[in-house]
Design a protein around this motif. Structure first.
Motif, short mmCIF file in Angstrom:
data_model
loop_
_atom_site.label_atom_id
_atom_site.label_comp_id
_atom_site.label_asym_id
_atom_site.label_seq_id
_atom_site.Cartn_x
_atom_site.Cartn_y
_atom_site.Cartn_z
N GLU A 85 -8.04 1.74 -5.55
CA GLU A 85 -7.56 0.43 -5.97
C GLU A 85 -6.66 0.59 -7.20
O GLU A 85 -6.93 1.44 -8.06
CB GLU A 85 -8.74 -0.49 -6.35
CG GLU A 85 -9.63 -0.86 -5.19
CD GLU A 85 -8.91 -1.65 -4.10
OE1 GLU A 85 -8.01 -2.47 -4.45
OE2 GLU A 85 -9.23 -1.44 -2.91
N GLU A 86 -5.63 -0.25 -7.30
CA GLU A 86 -4.77 -0.24 -8.48
C GLU A 86 -5.66 -0.44 -9.72
O GLU A 86 -6.50 -1.33 -9.75
CB GLU A 86 -3.75 -1.39 -8.38
CG GLU A 86 -2.86 -1.49 -9.60
CD GLU A 86 -1.92 -2.69 -9.56
OE1 GLU A 86 -1.38 -3.03 -10.62
OE2 GLU A 86 -1.73 -3.30 -8.48
N ARG A 137 -4.01 -3.57 4.21
CA ARG A 137 -4.83 -2.38 3.91
C ARG A 137 -5.28 -1.71 5.20
O ARG A 137 -5.32 -0.49 5.32
CB ARG A 137 -6.07 -2.77 3.11
CG ARG A 137 -5.76 -3.18 1.70
CD ARG A 137 -6.92 -3.94 1.08
NE ARG A 137 -6.52 -4.39 -0.24
CZ ARG A 137 -7.17 -4.06 -1.35
NH1 ARG A 137 -8.26 -3.34 -1.30
NH2 ARG A 137 -6.74 -4.47 -2.51
N CYS A 141 0.86 -1.19 0.00
CA CYS A 141 0.00 0.00 0.00
C CYS A 141 0.89 1.24 0.00
O CYS A 141 1.98 1.23 0.59
CB CYS A 141 -0.88 0.04 1.25
SG CYS A 141 -2.16 -1.20 1.26
N TRP A 193 -3.46 4.14 -1.73
CA TRP A 193 -3.46 3.34 -2.95
C TRP A 193 -3.11 1.90 -2.57
O TRP A 193 -2.13 1.65 -1.87
CB TRP A 193 -2.42 3.92 -3.91
CG TRP A 193 -2.30 3.23 -5.24
CD1 TRP A 193 -2.94 3.57 -6.41
CD2 TRP A 193 -1.46 2.10 -5.56
NE1 TRP A 193 -2.56 2.72 -7.42
CE2 TRP A 193 -1.65 1.80 -6.93
CE3 TRP A 193 -0.59 1.30 -4.82
CZ2 TRP A 193 -1.00 0.77 -7.58
CZ3 TRP A 193 0.06 0.26 -5.46
CH2 TRP A 193 -0.14 -0.01 -6.83
N CYS A 194 -3.94 0.95 -3.01
CA CYS A 194 -3.71 -0.45 -2.65
C CYS A 194 -3.36 -1.26 -3.88
O CYS A 194 -4.15 -1.32 -4.84
CB CYS A 194 -4.98 -1.04 -2.02
SG CYS A 194 -5.58 -0.06 -0.63
N SER A 210 -2.74 -4.50 -6.32
CA SER A 210 -3.68 -5.59 -6.59
C SER A 210 -3.35 -6.85 -5.78
O SER A 210 -4.21 -7.69 -5.56
CB SER A 210 -3.66 -5.93 -8.09
OG SER A 210 -2.32 -6.15 -8.50
#
Length: 721
Positions: free
Chosen positions: A206-207, A181, A159, A171-172, A174
């Motif tokens: 999300e990516e 998270r 992250c 921003w996480c 995939s």
């Protein structure tokens, strides 16, 4: 004594104080920015507990100058002096901080580029012109490091926080999992609340679904690098090795001489007149122990001696140093000693050193009537209830389980393995525990069969029971309490099978001791050593003695009557010190035995570890600081060490490798314990079916915590966009 004006308020209140070294002086860091460190600087931290006891940490950034780190060391020594030489001192380096240090910052440590020299100041501002990218690493100890503001810094497995001042984007990648998270959210919330005074908006991204604001800040999106494994975990097999050295300055320069080449050590090796180095350099730890009567020069030079020692040994300059006064030893240090006892006095200096987490674990006397309401007591004494539920016992025979005759419940033979199913009601629901008792003289086949039959029984009951593996002689208090008023009798060998008994020896000795929960156990020891705190039953072909030590309890004497009744014959009561000659001759002569009153062992602070193979191989990490229920990662297997037993907690989303690997890890963890603990009971517990013996170690346990997804809860309560 040199005293800095900043020291005047130092250690007066419980909590954390942080100073940065600025132009060779100390400058306090505002509370809202605790946990932020410039990598070009050095810091001094003081943590004060309620007791009060003190921890001093000097923290050195990767780009910090020699002068600044030198100044931090001088201030640390002066502060230690100012507080009377009682604090524990730590030397911390960026990315290699001690668990104690990381534990102060539950929402993570943030490393920022720059420092004093480049004009960066620690100020809480409402300035919204921030632009930075933070890379979040770690599942237990969270570190947020400032990296170059570009898509090239990102990877799919972690992250990142894109901090644009009034908007904070999490921003996480995939491949990043829920628990990571969750931890990254804590960092983002902390930045909003403490650095922006709550005036910023959080958004989860999300990516592949990045909003235009991110491409504006970072430029057009390029391809994201794949996840990188964490490969800085050292092999743990040799980590527990330690060597002990004595240090002296007899010749005017510090010299170290070997006391013991390898752990475990004996506490008596530490003389109060000396200072010692415990070298655990393979795991990047060096400890200095300061004897209370050591000379002042040696005590004050402790930190410098450790730094010199690291150089001489060629250890990494990232090695952690802990300087410990007598009475202020940390758990990490004490685990290298096989016989460590804390003086549990009510007065005197050792009380003031009730350090950190230990201060929170107060010894709770046992009271069966409050078991269900007092979870802390239930956990400390290992009791889910008073043992009055339903008991069924089977013996393992030819790979099957054979019911044991209820009239001989409570008799356990070293040549057998047994399965004990205990059922009780808690909160209106029926609960179950399967104890697998393994005799020290049973065959390898029976051991394997007992494990297999336990799993089979567990499966037949829907996988809900708690499983506890017990080695002969290490019975937990709850198992001992199942025989209601009768002691649990443990025969050193033999078997209870029909016709399979080996003839018991002509002379037998049983050692009777009461546990903290008042249950008693009678054990046939391998050596005939008496103990002033207990009761012994001695049987020879022509006599039966019940010997009572000065410190023994009435309950132990009562239990002895059951044992004498089982062995048959009329018993002669013998008081310690008034033994007839015949008694000693049956025992094989009078030998020295334990005559000092048992030291009340202090409650050792519990430790929590996560077992995870998210990095591609199974690693074990300790949870820093005071752990809470939310540290139990539902996608991992966790290990809780409460000193006299180990719990394996299985999260619902833990994968198959973690589930099968954890019991092996738990066993290796106990077997490699530098203090030499062996054969502890290991309980396996499933998420959602935790007994009070487990939940009582957590403050304010919430049975409904996992009914809603913690991430969803954060999304709702923290106003994520």
């Amino acid at each position: 004594m040199v005293s800095h004006k900043e020291f005047e308020g130092a250690g007066k209140q419980p909590g954390l104080q942080v100073w940065r070294i600025e132009n060779m002086d100390l400058k306090p860091v505002p509370k809202g920015l605790h946990g932020n460190f410039y990598t070009g600087d050095a810091y001094l931290l003081l943590f004060t507990t309620q007791a009060p006891s003190h921890y001093i940490h000097m923290w050195i950034g990767d780009e910090c100058t020699q002068d600044e780190s030198g100044a931090a060391a001088i201030f640390a020594t002066q502060l230690d002096d100012f507080l009377g030489g009682g604090p524990v001192q730590f030397r911390e380096t960026q990315n290699n901080e001690s668990l104690t240090f990381v534990g102060y910052f539950k929402s993570g440590i943030k490393y920022q580029k720059g420092g004093v020299a480049s004009g960066f100041q620690h100020v809480v501002t409402n300035d919204m012109n921030v632009k930075r990218l933070l890379h979040i690493k770690g599942r237990r100890a969270i570190r947020a490091t400032e990296v170059a503001m570009s898509w090239a810094s990102f990877n799919q497995g972690d992250c990142f926080i894109v901090d644009l001042g009034k908007d904070i984007y999490q921003w996480c990648g995939s491949e990043c999992n829920r628990f990571e998270r969750l931890k990254a959210s804590q960092v983002a919330i902390d930045i909003r609340d403490n650095e922006r005074n709550g005036r910023a908006k959080l958004q989860m991204v999300e990516e592949g679904a990045e909003p235009p604001a991110l491409t504006e800040a970072l430029g057009p999106k390029t391809s994201i690098a794949p996840a990188t494994p964490d490969d800085d975990k050292v092999d743990t097999s040799n980590r527990k090795k330690g060597a002990l050295y004595m240090i002296s300055d007899a010749s005017g320069s510090m010299k170290s001489s070997v006391v013991a080449q390898s752990s475990p050590f004996k506490q008596a090796m530490l003389s109060p007149e000396e200072c010692y180095i415990l070298d655990n350099g393979v795991d990047r730890n060096i400890f200095v122990w300061k004897g209370p009567k050591a000379n002042m020069t040696e005590r004050k030079a402790a930190m410098a001696a450790a730094q010199q020692f690291i150089k001489e040994k060629g250890y990494s300059d990232k090695t952690q140093i802990q300087v410990l006064p007598a009475g202020g030893e940390t758990t990490l240090f004490k685990q290298f000693f096989s016989d460590w006892k804390d003086k549990d006095q009510t007065t005197g200096p050792s009380k003031a050193y009730t350090i950190g987490r230990i201060a929170k674990v107060e010894q709770v006397p046992f009271d069966a009537s409050t078991l269900h309401s007092n979870k802390a007591m239930a956990a400390q004494h290992g009791m889910v209830d008073d043992g009055k539920g339903k008991v069924q016992i089977w013996r393992v025979e030819n790979g099957e389980k054979v019911p044991v005759d209820p009239s001989s419940y409570g008799q356990f033979y070293g040549g057998d393995c047994y399965l004990i199913l205990y059922s009780y009601r808690l909160g209106g629901r029926e609960q179950h525990i399967i104890y697998t008792w393994q005799g020290l003289k049973c065959t390898q086949d029976e051991l394997a069969a007992s494990a297999f039959l336990t799993v089979k029984l567990d499966d037949s009951m829907g996988g809900a029971p708690v499983q506890v593996r017990v080695t002969q002689g290490q019975e937990p208090p709850h198992l001992m309490s199942l025989f209601q008023g009768k002691p649990m009798m443990i025969h050193s060998g033999g078997t209870s099978r029909k016709g399979g008994q080996t003839k018991a020896g002509a002379t037998r000795l049983f050692h009777i001791r009461q546990s903290s929960s008042r249950a008693t156990r009678a054990v046939e020891p391998s050596a005939s050593n008496l103990n002033t705190n207990d009761v012994f039953v001695l049987k020879s072909p022509d006599a039966l003695f019940v010997w009572r030590g000065v410190g023994a309890s009435d309950e132990e004497l009562e239990a002895a009557k059951h044992v004498a009744g089982f062995l048959g014959g009329s018993a002669n009561n013998v008081a310690e010190g008034k033994e007839p000659a015949g008694f000693w001759s049956v025992l094989g002569g009078k030998k020295d035995y334990q005559t000092s009153k048992s030291l009340q062992n202090m409650v050792k602070p519990p430790r929590l570890f996560g077992c995870s193979n998210k990095t591609g191989r199974l690693i074990v990490e300790e949870v820093p600081g005071d752990f809470t229920q939310s540290d139990l990662a539902t996608d991992d297997v966790m290990l809780l060490d409460t000193w006299d037993q180990i719990f394996i907690w299985v999260g619902n989303e833990a994968n198959a490798e973690e589930r099968t690997g954890a019991p092996k890890i738990a066993k290796e963890y106990v077997d490699s314990d530098p203090s030499g603990r062996r054969g502890l009971p290991i309980s396996t517990i499933k998420q959602g079916a935790e007994p009070p013996t487990f939940t009582g170690w957590f403050q304010a346990w919430d049975a409904n915590m996992w009914d809603t997804d913690p991430l969803d809860r954060i999304r709702c309560t923290e106003l994520y966009g």
